[in-house]
Design a protein around this motif. Structure first.
Motif, PDB file in Angstrom:
ATOM      1  N   ILE A  72       0.843  -1.209   0.000  1.00  0.00           N
ATOM      2  CA  ILE A  72       0.000   0.000   0.000  1.00  0.00           C
ATOM      3  C   ILE A  72       0.871   1.249   0.000  1.00  0.00           C
ATOM      4  CG2 ILE A  72      -0.371   0.246   2.499  1.00  0.00           C
ATOM      5  CD1 ILE A  72      -3.305   0.967   1.833  1.00  0.00           C
ATOM      6  N   ILE A  73       1.984   1.197   0.740  1.00  0.00           N
ATOM      7  CA  ILE A  73       2.894   2.345   0.766  1.00  0.00           C
ATOM      8  C   ILE A  73       3.562   2.509  -0.604  1.00  0.00           C
ATOM      9  CG2 ILE A  73       5.030   3.248   1.777  1.00  0.00           C
ATOM     10  CD1 ILE A  73       4.099   1.903   4.442  1.00  0.00           C
ATOM     11  N   ALA A  74       4.044   1.411  -1.181  1.00  0.00           N
ATOM     12  CA  ALA A  74       4.701   1.464  -2.491  1.00  0.00           C
ATOM     13  C   ALA A  74       3.737   1.922  -3.585  1.00  0.00           C
ATOM     14  CB  ALA A  74       5.291   0.099  -2.841  1.00  0.00           C
ATOM     15  N   GLY A  75       2.463   1.640  -3.429  1.00  0.00           N
ATOM     16  CA  GLY A  75       1.475   2.056  -4.411  1.00  0.00           C
ATOM     17  C   GLY A  75       1.249   3.559  -4.433  1.00  0.00           C
ATOM     18  N   ILE A  76       1.705   4.236  -3.384  1.00  0.00           N
ATOM     19  CA  ILE A  76       1.452   5.676  -3.262  1.00  0.00           C
ATOM     20  C   ILE A  76       2.720   6.511  -3.438  1.00  0.00           C
ATOM     21  CG2 ILE A  76       0.689   7.485  -1.657  1.00  0.00           C
ATOM     22  CD1 ILE A  76      -1.227   5.319  -0.469  1.00  0.00           C
ATOM     23  N   THR A  77       3.829   6.074  -2.845  1.00  0.00           N
ATOM     24  CA  THR A  77       5.038   6.896  -2.834  1.00  0.00           C
ATOM     25  C   THR A  77       6.046   6.461  -3.902  1.00  0.00           C
ATOM     26  OG1 THR A  77       6.840   7.731  -1.449  1.00  0.00           O
ATOM     27  CG2 THR A  77       6.182   5.454  -1.081  1.00  0.00           C
ATOM     28  N   PRO A  78       6.858   7.415  -4.389  1.00  0.00           N
ATOM     29  CA  PRO A  78       7.944   7.053  -5.307  1.00  0.00           C
ATOM     30  C   PRO A  78       9.226   6.641  -4.564  1.00  0.00           C
ATOM     31  CG  PRO A  78       7.820   9.430  -5.128  1.00  0.00           C
ATOM     32  CD  PRO A  78       6.686   8.866  -4.299  1.00  0.00           C
TER      33      PRO A  78
END
Length: 159
Positions: A72-78
Protein backbone atom coordinates in the motif's frame (compact mmCIF):
# COMPACT_ATOMS: atom_id res chain seq x y z
CA UNK A 1 19.44 10.70 5.23
CA UNK A 2 16.41 9.24 6.93
CA UNK A 3 14.70 5.87 6.87
CA UNK A 4 11.19 5.17 8.07
CA UNK A 5 10.63 1.77 9.65
CA UNK A 6 6.93 0.98 9.64
CA UNK A 7 5.55 -2.04 11.48
CA UNK A 8 2.07 -3.44 11.00
CA UNK A 9 1.90 -4.31 14.68
CA UNK A 10 3.91 -3.71 17.85
CA UNK A 11 4.52 -7.47 17.86
CA UNK A 12 6.87 -6.82 14.90
CA UNK A 13 9.18 -4.65 17.05
CA UNK A 14 11.74 -7.43 17.56
CA UNK A 15 12.37 -7.39 13.81
CA UNK A 16 12.26 -3.58 13.76
CA UNK A 17 14.97 -3.58 16.43
CA UNK A 18 17.21 -5.59 14.09
CA UNK A 19 16.74 -2.93 11.43
CA UNK A 20 17.49 -0.08 13.86
CA UNK A 21 20.63 -1.85 15.11
CA UNK A 22 22.00 -1.90 11.55
CA UNK A 23 21.00 1.71 10.87
CA UNK A 24 22.63 2.80 14.15
CA UNK A 25 25.83 0.98 13.13
CA UNK A 26 25.94 3.03 9.92
CA UNK A 27 24.83 6.31 11.52
CA UNK A 28 21.57 6.51 9.56
CA UNK A 29 18.72 8.52 11.08
CA UNK A 30 15.38 6.74 11.29
CA UNK A 31 11.89 6.87 12.68
CA UNK A 32 9.92 3.88 13.97
CA UNK A 33 6.14 3.72 13.48
CA UNK A 34 3.27 1.27 13.98
CA UNK A 35 0.79 1.61 11.13
CA UNK A 36 -1.57 -1.13 10.02
CA UNK A 37 -2.62 -1.39 6.39
CA UNK A 38 -5.88 -3.00 7.54
CA UNK A 39 -6.69 -1.47 10.93
CA UNK A 40 -5.49 2.08 10.19
CA UNK A 41 -5.64 2.34 6.37
CA UNK A 42 -6.25 6.10 6.40
CA UNK A 43 -3.10 6.63 8.46
CA UNK A 44 -1.13 4.35 6.11
CA UNK A 45 -2.26 6.38 3.10
CA UNK A 46 -1.54 9.70 4.83
CA UNK A 47 1.91 8.45 5.85
CA UNK A 48 2.71 7.36 2.27
CA UNK A 49 1.49 10.65 0.81
CA UNK A 50 3.77 12.68 3.11
CA UNK A 51 6.94 10.58 2.88
CA UNK A 52 8.81 12.93 0.54
CA UNK A 53 7.63 16.01 2.41
CA UNK A 54 8.96 14.46 5.64
CA UNK A 55 12.42 13.87 4.19
CA UNK A 56 12.22 10.07 4.14
CA UNK A 57 14.61 8.51 1.61
CA UNK A 58 13.85 4.82 2.11
CA UNK A 59 11.09 2.85 3.83
CA UNK A 60 11.29 -0.51 5.55
CA UNK A 61 7.84 -2.03 6.00
CA UNK A 62 7.46 -5.00 8.36
CA UNK A 63 4.24 -7.00 8.39
CA UNK A 64 2.90 -10.50 8.80
CA UNK A 65 -0.06 -12.62 7.68
CA UNK A 66 -1.85 -10.64 4.93
CA UNK A 67 1.21 -8.39 4.76
CA UNK A 68 -0.07 -5.55 2.59
CA UNK A 69 1.69 -2.69 4.37
CA UNK A 70 4.69 -2.49 2.02
CA UNK A 71 2.43 -2.72 -1.02
CA UNK A 72 0.00 0.00 0.00
CA UNK A 73 2.89 2.35 0.77
CA UNK A 74 4.70 1.46 -2.49
CA UNK A 75 1.48 2.06 -4.41
CA UNK A 76 1.45 5.68 -3.26
CA UNK A 77 5.04 6.90 -2.83
CA UNK A 78 7.94 7.05 -5.31
CA UNK A 79 10.40 6.40 -2.43
CA UNK A 80 11.96 2.88 -2.38
CA UNK A 81 10.12 0.41 -0.14
CA UNK A 82 11.76 -2.65 1.39
CA UNK A 83 9.35 -5.28 2.66
CA UNK A 84 10.14 -7.64 5.51
CA UNK A 85 7.61 -10.48 5.75
CA UNK A 86 7.02 -11.74 9.29
CA UNK A 87 6.87 -15.39 10.27
CA UNK A 88 3.38 -15.86 11.63
CA UNK A 89 1.69 -18.80 13.27
CA UNK A 90 0.03 -19.72 10.00
CA UNK A 91 2.08 -21.11 7.14
CA UNK A 92 5.43 -20.25 8.81
CA UNK A 93 5.40 -16.83 7.15
CA UNK A 94 4.89 -18.08 3.60
CA UNK A 95 1.61 -16.13 3.49
CA UNK A 96 3.49 -12.97 4.52
CA UNK A 97 6.28 -13.59 2.02
CA UNK A 98 3.87 -14.00 -0.87
CA UNK A 99 1.90 -10.91 0.19
CA UNK A 100 5.08 -8.82 0.07
CA UNK A 101 6.89 -10.29 -2.92
CA UNK A 102 3.97 -10.80 -5.35
CA UNK A 103 3.39 -7.17 -6.29
CA UNK A 104 1.68 -6.10 -9.50
CA UNK A 105 3.65 -4.56 -12.36
CA UNK A 106 4.46 -0.93 -11.62
CA UNK A 107 4.47 -1.30 -7.82
CA UNK A 108 7.89 -2.68 -6.88
CA UNK A 109 8.72 -3.70 -3.33
CA UNK A 110 12.21 -4.98 -2.59
CA UNK A 111 11.73 -8.02 -0.38
CA UNK A 112 14.15 -9.63 2.04
CA UNK A 113 13.87 -12.93 3.92
CA UNK A 114 11.12 -13.76 6.38
CA UNK A 115 12.08 -11.98 9.65
CA UNK A 116 15.12 -10.55 7.77
CA UNK A 117 15.55 -7.38 9.79
CA UNK A 118 19.30 -7.20 9.34
CA UNK A 119 19.08 -7.48 5.55
CA UNK A 120 16.24 -4.95 5.48
CA UNK A 121 18.49 -2.46 7.25
CA UNK A 122 21.46 -3.28 5.05
CA UNK A 123 19.43 -2.85 1.87
CA UNK A 124 18.25 0.55 3.11
CA UNK A 125 21.90 1.51 3.68
CA UNK A 126 22.82 0.32 0.16
CA UNK A 127 19.99 2.36 -1.37
CA UNK A 128 21.07 5.47 0.54
CA UNK A 129 24.71 4.86 -0.42
CA UNK A 130 23.85 5.78 -4.00
CA UNK A 131 23.40 9.36 -2.75
CA UNK A 132 25.78 9.37 0.21
CA UNK A 133 29.34 8.22 -0.64
CA UNK A 134 30.30 8.02 3.05
CA UNK A 135 27.67 5.29 3.49
CA UNK A 136 29.04 3.41 0.51
CA UNK A 137 32.50 3.46 2.09
CA UNK A 138 31.11 2.24 5.43
CA UNK A 139 29.25 -0.52 3.59
CA UNK A 140 32.43 -1.62 1.81
CA UNK A 141 34.19 -1.74 5.18
CA UNK A 142 31.30 -3.76 6.63
CA UNK A 143 31.54 -6.33 3.84
CA UNK A 144 35.33 -6.52 4.18
CA UNK A 145 35.03 -7.15 7.93
CA UNK A 146 32.39 -9.82 7.30
CA UNK A 147 34.72 -11.52 4.81
CA UNK A 148 37.64 -11.35 7.23
CA UNK A 149 35.54 -12.99 9.95
CA UNK A 150 34.67 -15.91 7.66
CA UNK A 151 38.31 -16.33 6.63
CA UNK A 152 39.34 -16.32 10.30
CA UNK A 153 36.74 -19.00 11.12
CA UNK A 154 37.92 -21.09 8.18
CA UNK A 155 41.53 -20.90 9.36
CA UNK A 156 40.49 -21.86 12.91
CA UNK A 157 38.63 -24.91 11.64
CA UNK A 158 41.58 -25.99 9.50
CA UNK A 159 44.01 -25.72 12.45
Amino acid sequence: MKVSIVMGSISDKEIGDKVTKILDKFGVEYELRVISAHRTPHIAVEFAEKVEENGIEAIVAIAGKAAHLAGIIAGITPIPVIGIPVKSSTMDGLDSLLSVVQMPKGVPVATVAINGGENGGLLAVQILSLKYPELRQKFKEYKKKMSEEVIKMDKEIQS
